[in-house]
Design a protein around this motif. Sequence first.
Motif, PDB file in Angstrom:
ATOM      1  N   VAL A  75       2.452   4.413  -9.605  1.00  0.00           N
ATOM      2  CA  VAL A  75       2.658   3.169  -8.863  1.00  0.00           C
ATOM      3  C   VAL A  75       3.601   2.160  -9.523  1.00  0.00           C
ATOM      4  CG1 VAL A  75       0.391   3.307  -7.758  1.00  0.00           C
ATOM      5  CG2 VAL A  75       0.626   2.049  -9.925  1.00  0.00           C
ATOM      6  N   SER A 134       9.013   2.700  -7.953  1.00  0.00           N
ATOM      7  CA  SER A 134       8.613   2.537  -6.546  1.00  0.00           C
ATOM      8  C   SER A 134       9.222   1.352  -5.805  1.00  0.00           C
ATOM      9  CB  SER A 134       7.085   2.408  -6.473  1.00  0.00           C
ATOM     10  OG  SER A 134       6.657   1.195  -7.087  1.00  0.00           O
ATOM     11  N   TYR A 135       9.785   0.359  -6.510  1.00  0.00           N
ATOM     12  CA  TYR A 135      10.188  -0.870  -5.820  1.00  0.00           C
ATOM     13  C   TYR A 135      11.425  -0.703  -4.926  1.00  0.00           C
ATOM     14  CZ  TYR A 135       6.786  -3.724  -8.418  1.00  0.00           C
ATOM     15  OH  TYR A 135       5.634  -4.281  -8.937  1.00  0.00           O
ATOM     16  N   PRO A 158      10.584  -0.149  -0.137  1.00  0.00           N
ATOM     17  CA  PRO A 158      10.680  -0.990   1.062  1.00  0.00           C
ATOM     18  C   PRO A 158      12.109  -1.103   1.609  1.00  0.00           C
ATOM     19  CG  PRO A 158       9.196  -2.007  -0.525  1.00  0.00           C
ATOM     20  CD  PRO A 158       9.855  -0.839  -1.222  1.00  0.00           C
ATOM     21  N   ALA A 216      -2.463   4.136  -3.553  1.00  0.00           N
ATOM     22  CA  ALA A 216      -2.097   2.720  -3.727  1.00  0.00           C
ATOM     23  C   ALA A 216      -0.685   2.441  -3.205  1.00  0.00           C
ATOM     24  CB  ALA A 216      -2.209   2.321  -5.199  1.00  0.00           C
ATOM     25  N   ALA A 251      -1.065   1.929   0.422  1.00  0.00           N
ATOM     26  CA  ALA A 251      -1.642   0.602   0.673  1.00  0.00           C
ATOM     27  C   ALA A 251      -0.577  -0.486   0.497  1.00  0.00           C
ATOM     28  CB  ALA A 251      -2.817   0.362  -0.272  1.00  0.00           C
ATOM     29  N   TRP A 252       0.264  -0.313  -0.513  1.00  0.00           N
ATOM     30  CA  TRP A 252       1.325  -1.304  -0.763  1.00  0.00           C
ATOM     31  C   TRP A 252       2.355  -1.285   0.363  1.00  0.00           C
ATOM     32  CZ3 TRP A 252       6.511  -0.427  -3.106  1.00  0.00           C
ATOM     33  CH2 TRP A 252       7.181  -1.638  -3.309  1.00  0.00           C
ATOM     34  N   ALA A 265       0.927  -3.045   3.323  1.00  0.00           N
ATOM     35  CA  ALA A 265       1.000  -4.504   3.114  1.00  0.00           C
ATOM     36  C   ALA A 265       2.429  -5.001   3.310  1.00  0.00           C
ATOM     37  CB  ALA A 265       0.492  -4.859   1.715  1.00  0.00           C
ATOM     38  N   THR A 266       3.387  -4.200   2.875  1.00  0.00           N
ATOM     39  CA  THR A 266       4.792  -4.572   3.017  1.00  0.00           C
ATOM     40  C   THR A 266       5.197  -4.632   4.487  1.00  0.00           C
ATOM     41  OG1 THR A 266       5.286  -3.553   0.882  1.00  0.00           O
ATOM     42  CG2 THR A 266       7.147  -3.918   2.377  1.00  0.00           C
ATOM     43  N   HIS A 282       3.292  -7.847   6.004  1.00  0.00           N
ATOM     44  CA  HIS A 282       3.664  -9.199   5.575  1.00  0.00           C
ATOM     45  C   HIS A 282       5.141  -9.508   5.756  1.00  0.00           C
ATOM     46  CE1 HIS A 282      -0.331  -9.939   4.152  1.00  0.00           C
ATOM     47  NE2 HIS A 282      -0.289  -9.005   3.222  1.00  0.00           N
ATOM     48  N   VAL A 299      10.384 -14.035   5.726  1.00  0.00           N
ATOM     49  CA  VAL A 299       9.764 -12.848   5.120  1.00  0.00           C
ATOM     50  C   VAL A 299      10.608 -11.574   5.169  1.00  0.00           C
ATOM     51  CG1 VAL A 299       7.409 -13.669   5.564  1.00  0.00           C
ATOM     52  CG2 VAL A 299       8.547 -12.212   7.277  1.00  0.00           C
ATOM     53  N   TYR A 333      13.030  -8.482  -0.735  1.00  0.00           N
ATOM     54  CA  TYR A 333      12.608  -7.253  -1.423  1.00  0.00           C
ATOM     55  C   TYR A 333      13.064  -7.175  -2.885  1.00  0.00           C
ATOM     56  CZ  TYR A 333      10.838  -5.141   2.934  1.00  0.00           C
ATOM     57  OH  TYR A 333      10.138  -4.853   4.081  1.00  0.00           O
ATOM     58  N   ALA A 380       2.963 -15.570   3.834  1.00  0.00           N
ATOM     59  CA  ALA A 380       2.979 -14.105   3.888  1.00  0.00           C
ATOM     60  C   ALA A 380       3.666 -13.508   2.656  1.00  0.00           C
ATOM     61  CB  ALA A 380       3.665 -13.629   5.160  1.00  0.00           C
ATOM     62  N   TRP A 408       2.061 -10.862   0.193  1.00  0.00           N
ATOM     63  CA  TRP A 408       2.750  -9.608  -0.151  1.00  0.00           C
ATOM     64  C   TRP A 408       2.874  -9.448  -1.674  1.00  0.00           C
ATOM     65  CZ3 TRP A 408       8.316  -8.875  -1.455  1.00  0.00           C
ATOM     66  CH2 TRP A 408       8.634  -7.522  -1.578  1.00  0.00           C
ATOM     67  N   ALA A 424      -0.430  -8.392  -3.035  1.00  0.00           N
ATOM     68  CA  ALA A 424      -0.633  -6.961  -2.779  1.00  0.00           C
ATOM     69  C   ALA A 424       0.207  -6.118  -3.746  1.00  0.00           C
ATOM     70  CB  ALA A 424      -0.270  -6.629  -1.336  1.00  0.00           C
ATOM     71  N   HIS A 450      -1.477  -3.397  -6.155  1.00  0.00           N
ATOM     72  CA  HIS A 450      -1.292  -1.962  -5.911  1.00  0.00           C
ATOM     73  C   HIS A 450      -0.347  -1.291  -6.911  1.00  0.00           C
ATOM     74  CE1 HIS A 450      -3.676  -2.146  -2.332  1.00  0.00           C
ATOM     75  NE2 HIS A 450      -2.861  -2.962  -1.703  1.00  0.00           N
ATOM     76  N   THR A 451       0.577  -2.050  -7.476  1.00  0.00           N
ATOM     77  CA  THR A 451       1.521  -1.424  -8.413  1.00  0.00           C
ATOM     78  C   THR A 451       1.164  -1.751  -9.864  1.00  0.00           C
ATOM     79  OG1 THR A 451       3.190  -3.190  -8.446  1.00  0.00           O
ATOM     80  CG2 THR A 451       3.319  -1.589  -6.640  1.00  0.00           C
TER      81      THR A 451
END
Lengths: 323, 323
Positions: free
Chosen positions: A64, A69-70, A73, A95, A98-99, A102-103, A106, B64, B70, B95, B99, B102, B106-107
């Motif tokens: 994670v 991972s960033y 998105p 996770a 889940a992230w 959430a992305t 939000h 957002v 990002y 939001a 985010w 989260a 999660h990370t």
Amino acid sequence: MFTLTFLGTSSGVPTRYRNVTSLAVQTTLGRDWWMVDCGEATQHRLQRIPLSVHDLAGICITHVHGDHSYGLPGLLASASMTGRKRPLTIIAPAAIRAWLDATLLHTELFLTYPLIHVDVDSAQRVHQEAGLTITRHRLSHRAASVGFRFALETHKSKLDKAALLAHGVPSGPVWGQLQAGHDVLLEDGRQLRSADFRITRTEQAAIVVGGDNDTPALLEQACEGAQLLVHEATYTEAMLIKAGPGPTHSSVQRVAQFAASRALPNLILTHFSARYHHREGMAELEAEARLHYAGTLFLANDFDSYMLDAAGVLRKVEARKPD
Amino acid sequence: MFTLTFLGTSSGVPTRYRNVTSLAVQTTLGRDWWMVDCGEATQHRLQRIPLSVHDLAGICITHVHGDHSYGLPGLLASASMTGRKRPLTIIAPAAIRAWLDATLLHTELFLTYPLIHVDVDSAQRVHQEAGLTITRHRLSHRAASVGFRFALETHKSKLDKAALLAHGVPSGPVWGQLQAGHDVLLEDGRQLRSADFRITRTEQAAIVVGGDNDTPALLEQACEGAQLLVHEATYTEAMLIKAGPGPTHSSVQRVAQFAASRALPNLILTHFSARYHHREGMAELEAEARLHYAGTLFLANDFDSYMLDAAGVLRKVEARKPD
């Protein structure tokens, strides 16, 4: 069999010379390709190489942490904005799903295609299709981490022209029908079975791509019969000892010793600490690796491409360079 | 008074020539600087200009959408990994805070410094410190969006040397004491008050940075007394009409007409659709702007820096260029 292109080779933070981790994996099965890890600005890296996000079959995430991972998105959003419809497989820890949820919520991101999440904890075999099997292998890191093994099997068939000529069947439309898999009834009444006149060659190869990991030996089973290991080597053994138990990374020495102990023919090191991002630093890491490993060795740079052929030979190939 | 450096000037997706949105705002108050929006790979942009994330006072997020936000997780993580201790202010929609929470969860991101979230919906004045006031102004976009006004007031004081000489006080240590704000008793018995011999000059300037917005007139109040408007101009008016009501962006024409109607002396356009990321495309946008606006006009490129002085004059300044 495999072509690997390194999109990022830095650990933790990007520097001017190396981005955070991502690797593109192509196979001889077709245009589809896979990504392992997706650090921030991976989509920017893709703009500089001839791989399209529309041919991306799936993304495997080893753990994670953000430097792996960033980039998800932005890559998912851009694929959507450029019209992707095809589902995208994400093989990752729960996770990460889940992230991403959430992305999406939000940041009001509405994808034009489905995401298919495969939880790395659900089973060891995380993907299977004709010719390609991907399995995950648990590693040791401060966050739960896995490596991925890509096992490839391809079948190429060609006409057995010598046999056809020996049977008195000259080159012509009949050859095309046999090659296409059709049995043929000749005018002289003979029945020719396609299978009898085609030679099928099966080729196999397997590569293992580790995530962050302080214990390379955990990849022993994954490396069984593999021709190539790609593994993090964040620093030298001396620096690993100095850094203490917190980071839970591997040294060059530990990875090189493991690869030697398993008689792995090819080893690519990556995920280098920013302290080594200069000529002398990389030379220091390479010297440590060569002390312990006599196989084919590369220390990856961003945008490096390597091809592993069916004979298990690994070589660096020309990739489009950033300008 | 202000120096603005554009870190990304593309709308929606990054291209090889322009990254997604981010803007660095420096003031003559000191080394502290502010960021407006933080698209993916903003931290990579920062590596190429002489601004440190450790001097970053706060980040304002207009809305957002990912092409404006990002880059936050990676920038926050890297600031942490390079040792930031100082709190960081995030002025953003609720939001974005959700985010980021989260993301931290999660990370497994553990920051070494506190995040201070200021909800853009909590009040119009989102930040105030000696000399700097930041207010937010609601815009019209398919996601809730705001613009930010930065109002700066600085005071410079210098010795009134002519007055001192006229009073028979020659240059010497007494001047230094008066300059430092201390009253002085002279040997001849006279008492000199520091305030009587210092001239204080007050300088003011205000800039407005819009978020994504299809109605520039919503910034009428914000632009009152401002010397510069920075606003998205995603495409031409013809393309805006062709794109229809979905995107809710501004055309060059609409922004230029608004700036002209408010007699704004300086206008910088940004956030250009990828279809214009070539010489002819930018020339087309500029021509449309000049048709409607006669003030000082720039169409921003990535890494462009602009300085607004106390006289309200805006000029492009040399910034370090990417290599």
